[in-house]
Design a protein around this motif. Structure first.
Motif, short mmCIF file in Angstrom:
data_model
loop_
_atom_site.label_atom_id
_atom_site.label_comp_id
_atom_site.label_asym_id
_atom_site.label_seq_id
_atom_site.Cartn_x
_atom_site.Cartn_y
_atom_site.Cartn_z
N ALA A 101 0.83 -1.21 0.00
CA ALA A 101 0.00 0.00 0.00
C ALA A 101 0.87 1.26 0.00
O ALA A 101 0.59 2.23 -0.73
CB ALA A 101 -0.94 -0.01 1.20
N GLU A 102 1.91 1.25 0.81
CA GLU A 102 2.80 2.41 0.86
C GLU A 102 3.50 2.61 -0.48
O GLU A 102 3.66 3.76 -0.95
CB GLU A 102 3.83 2.22 1.97
CG GLU A 102 3.22 2.32 3.37
CD GLU A 102 4.21 1.99 4.47
OE1 GLU A 102 4.00 2.48 5.60
OE2 GLU A 102 5.19 1.26 4.21
N HIS A 103 3.89 1.52 -1.13
CA HIS A 103 4.51 1.64 -2.44
C HIS A 103 3.52 2.18 -3.46
O HIS A 103 3.87 3.08 -4.26
CB HIS A 103 5.03 0.27 -2.91
CG HIS A 103 5.47 0.26 -4.34
ND1 HIS A 103 4.63 -0.15 -5.36
CD2 HIS A 103 6.62 0.66 -4.93
CE1 HIS A 103 5.26 -0.02 -6.51
NE2 HIS A 103 6.47 0.45 -6.29
N ALA A 104 2.30 1.67 -3.44
CA ALA A 104 1.29 2.14 -4.39
C ALA A 104 1.05 3.64 -4.24
O ALA A 104 0.97 4.37 -5.24
CB ALA A 104 -0.02 1.37 -4.19
N VAL A 138 -1.38 4.88 5.08
CA VAL A 138 -1.42 5.64 3.83
C VAL A 138 -2.45 6.77 3.92
O VAL A 138 -3.35 6.74 4.77
CB VAL A 138 -1.76 4.73 2.63
CG1 VAL A 138 -0.66 3.71 2.40
CG2 VAL A 138 -3.10 4.02 2.82
N ASP A 139 -2.30 7.73 3.03
CA ASP A 139 -3.22 8.87 2.97
C ASP A 139 -4.13 8.81 1.76
O ASP A 139 -4.77 9.82 1.42
CB ASP A 139 -2.43 10.18 2.97
CG ASP A 139 -1.73 10.43 4.28
OD1 ASP A 139 -2.31 10.11 5.34
OD2 ASP A 139 -0.59 10.94 4.25
N ILE A 140 -4.18 7.67 1.09
CA ILE A 140 -5.11 7.48 -0.01
C ILE A 140 -6.20 6.52 0.46
O ILE A 140 -6.00 5.76 1.41
CB ILE A 140 -4.40 6.95 -1.27
CG1 ILE A 140 -3.59 5.68 -0.97
CG2 ILE A 140 -3.51 8.03 -1.88
CD1 ILE A 140 -2.91 5.06 -2.19
N PRO A 141 -7.37 6.55 -0.18
CA PRO A 141 -8.48 5.72 0.29
C PRO A 141 -8.21 4.23 0.17
O PRO A 141 -7.54 3.78 -0.77
CB PRO A 141 -9.66 6.15 -0.58
CG PRO A 141 -9.06 6.81 -1.77
CD PRO A 141 -7.78 7.43 -1.30
N VAL A 142 -8.73 3.48 1.12
CA VAL A 142 -8.58 2.04 1.19
C VAL A 142 -9.95 1.39 0.96
O VAL A 142 -10.94 1.77 1.61
CB VAL A 142 -8.02 1.60 2.55
CG1 VAL A 142 -7.96 0.07 2.64
CG2 VAL A 142 -6.64 2.22 2.79
N TYR A 143 -10.00 0.43 0.06
CA TYR A 143 -11.22 -0.30 -0.24
C TYR A 143 -11.02 -1.76 0.16
O TYR A 143 -9.98 -2.36 -0.13
CB TYR A 143 -11.57 -0.21 -1.74
CG TYR A 143 -11.76 1.21 -2.21
CD1 TYR A 143 -13.02 1.78 -2.28
CD2 TYR A 143 -10.66 2.00 -2.55
CE1 TYR A 143 -13.19 3.10 -2.70
CE2 TYR A 143 -10.81 3.31 -2.96
CZ TYR A 143 -12.08 3.86 -3.03
OH TYR A 143 -12.23 5.17 -3.42
N VAL A 144 -12.01 -2.33 0.80
CA VAL A 144 -11.98 -3.73 1.22
C VAL A 144 -12.40 -4.60 0.04
O VAL A 144 -13.32 -4.24 -0.71
CB VAL A 144 -12.94 -3.95 2.41
CG1 VAL A 144 -12.97 -5.41 2.84
CG2 VAL A 144 -12.56 -3.04 3.58
N TYR A 145 -11.75 -5.73 -0.12
CA TYR A 145 -12.10 -6.69 -1.17
C TYR A 145 -12.57 -7.96 -0.47
O TYR A 145 -11.79 -8.64 0.19
CB TYR A 145 -10.88 -6.94 -2.06
CG TYR A 145 -11.07 -7.89 -3.22
CD1 TYR A 145 -12.32 -8.41 -3.57
CD2 TYR A 145 -9.98 -8.26 -3.99
CE1 TYR A 145 -12.46 -9.27 -4.64
CE2 TYR A 145 -10.09 -9.12 -5.07
CZ TYR A 145 -11.34 -9.63 -5.39
OH TYR A 145 -11.48 -10.49 -6.45
N HIS A 146 -13.86 -8.28 -0.65
CA HIS A 146 -14.51 -9.38 0.06
C HIS A 146 -14.81 -10.49 -0.93
O HIS A 146 -15.70 -10.36 -1.78
CB HIS A 146 -15.80 -8.87 0.71
CG HIS A 146 -16.48 -9.85 1.60
ND1 HIS A 146 -17.84 -10.10 1.53
CD2 HIS A 146 -16.01 -10.64 2.59
CE1 HIS A 146 -18.16 -11.01 2.45
NE2 HIS A 146 -17.07 -11.36 3.09
N ILE A 147 -14.06 -11.58 -0.87
CA ILE A 147 -14.25 -12.71 -1.79
C ILE A 147 -13.99 -14.00 -1.01
O ILE A 147 -12.97 -14.68 -1.20
CB ILE A 147 -13.36 -12.56 -3.05
CG1 ILE A 147 -13.60 -13.71 -4.04
CG2 ILE A 147 -11.89 -12.38 -2.70
CD1 ILE A 147 -13.03 -13.48 -5.42
N PRO A 148 -14.89 -14.34 -0.10
CA PRO A 148 -14.64 -15.47 0.80
C PRO A 148 -14.46 -16.81 0.11
O PRO A 148 -13.80 -17.70 0.66
CB PRO A 148 -15.87 -15.47 1.72
CG PRO A 148 -16.90 -14.65 1.02
CD PRO A 148 -16.15 -13.65 0.21
N SER A 149 -15.00 -16.99 -1.09
CA SER A 149 -14.82 -18.27 -1.78
C SER A 149 -13.35 -18.52 -2.12
O SER A 149 -12.94 -19.67 -2.28
CB SER A 149 -15.65 -18.29 -3.07
OG SER A 149 -15.19 -17.32 -4.00
#
Length: 304
Positions: A101-104, A138-149
Motif C-alpha cells: 500500500a505504501e509503495h502504491a 497511507v493517505d489514499i483511500p482504502v477499499y476492502v475486497y470481500h471474496i470469501p470463496s
C-alpha cells in the motif's frame, strides 16, 4: 454525479461510480510480466468508458506474482492511464500488505484495494486491526475486497461495521455473491462506496445500492458493461436488463475451459493492437477447441 444509479459513499474521496475493470497482468512469450501490454490493456478499458481501473485483482493474477512484479505492475499502470488507479495490495500478511500500500501511494496510485487475508482463519478483531493498520499507513483511500470463496475468510456484518468506522476506509468490493449479506452491508454502512464484484450481479448490484461495477467481462468488452451502467443511470431499466442478459451470455462463454482462461482468450479473439499473453502456471489457457467455441459464441452475439 449520478441520476438513477446509486451515488458513491460520502466517505469516498474518489467518488467511485460506474465501471471499474479488474485489469489483467500481461505476460510476454517467456512468461515474464509485460508492463507495456499491461498498460495497453488498462488504456483499452479506459478508452472504452471505464471510470477507474483495478490492477492486481483476481483477473490480474496477483497471487501468482512476486512482490517485485506486483510493484512493477502498479508503477506502470499508475503512470500509464488518465483514470483513477485503485491498486490491489492484499496479501496474507498485514506487514506485507502495508508495504504494498505504501509503495502504491508513493508511485501515484489513487487508492488501494486490500483483499481480506487468506490461508489462515481470521477472526473479527484480526480483520478490524488489519484494515486499521493499512488505513493508518497511507493517505489514499482504502477499499476492502470481500471474496470469501477464494480467501476462506468471510467478513461478518459486525466486522464490516467496525471496519467502516475506521478513517480512510472508503468502500468495499463484494464478490461473495451473497445477496442478503450485501444488501444488509449497504443498508448498515451508507457512508461507504460499494462495488458489485460479479458479472452475474451487475444489474442486481445497482438495484441493491452498488455504485461501482468491477466486471471481468468489461476487461474484454468495456463498452458493453458501460452501456449497461449508462442505461441504468438514465432510467432505461428495460435496456439495462437486456444488456445484463447479454453479459450473462458472454460470462457463460468465457467461463468455458480452465479457470479464468476466458478473459485473456477473448482478448486475443478480439484481435486488438496488444497481446496480453497467456496465464501464469498453474493456471492454463484454453485449448483450440474451447477457443473456437468461444469465438463462435462471441460472433453469434455480434461482439467479434
Amino acid at each position: 454525479m449520478t441520476d438513477h444509479a446509486p451515488a458513491p459513499g460520502k466517505r469516498d474521496p474518489l467518488d467511485v461510480a460506474g465501471v471499474v475493470p479488474p485489469t489483467v497482468t500481461a505476460f510476454d512469450e517467456s512468461g515474464a510480466v509485460d508492463p507495456e501490454a499491461t498498460v495497453a490493456h488498462a488504456r483499452f478499458v479506459a478508452d472504452g468508458g471505464a471510470r477507474a481501473v483495478f490492477p492486481l485483482g483476481t483477473n490480474g493474477e496477483f497471487a501468482l506474482l512476486s512482490g517485485e512484479e506486483r510493484r512493477r505492475v502498479v508503477e506502470a499502470v499508475a503512470d500509464g492511464v488518465d483514470v483513477p488507479v485503485i491498486a490491489g495490495v492484499g496479501t496474507p500478511s498485514t506487514r506485507d500488505t502495508v508495504a504494498h500500500a505504501e509503495h502504491a501511494e508513493a508511485v501515484g496510485a489513487d487508492g488501494v484495494v486490500a483483499v481480506t487475508p487468506y490461508y489462515y482463519p481470521l477472526d473479527e478483531q484480526g480483520a478490524v486491526e488489519h484494515y486499521r493498520t493499512i488505513a493508518e499507513a497511507v493517505d489514499i483511500p482504502v477499499y476492502v475486497y470481500h471474496i470469501p470463496s477464494k480467501t476462506g475468510n468471510e467478513l461478518s456484518l459486525s466486522a464490516l461495521g467496525r471496519i467502516a468506522a475506521i478513517d480512510g476506509i472508503a468502500g468495499l468490493k463484494d464478490s461473495s455473491k451473497d445477496v442478503p449479506w450485501l444488501a444488509q452491508a449497504i443498508d448498515r454502512n451508507p457512508g461507504l462506496t460499494f462495488m458489485a464484484g460479479s458479472d452475474s450481479l451487475l444489474h442486481a448490484g445497482l438495484d441493491l445500492g452498488c455504485a461501482g461495477l468491477v466486471s471481468a467481462v468489461a476487461n474484454v468488452f468495456p463498452e458493453l458493461v458501460v452501456d449497461l451502467y449508462d442505461a441504468y443511470d438514465a432510467g432505461e431499466t428495460d435496456r439495462a436488463r437486456e444488456l445484463q442478459s447479454t453479459v450473462f451470455e458472454v460470462r457463460d462463454a468465457m467461463k468455458r475451459g480452465p479457470y479464468m482462461a476466458g478473459v485473456k482468450t477473448a482478448l486475443q479473439v478480439r484481435d486488438l493492437s496488444f497481446d496480453v499473453g497467456g496465464l501464469r502456471a498453474p493456471l492454463r489457457t484454453m485449448d483450440d477447441d474451447d477457443r473456437e467455441r468461444l469465438e463462435a459464441d462471441l460472433a453469434a452475439l455480434d461482439l467479434v
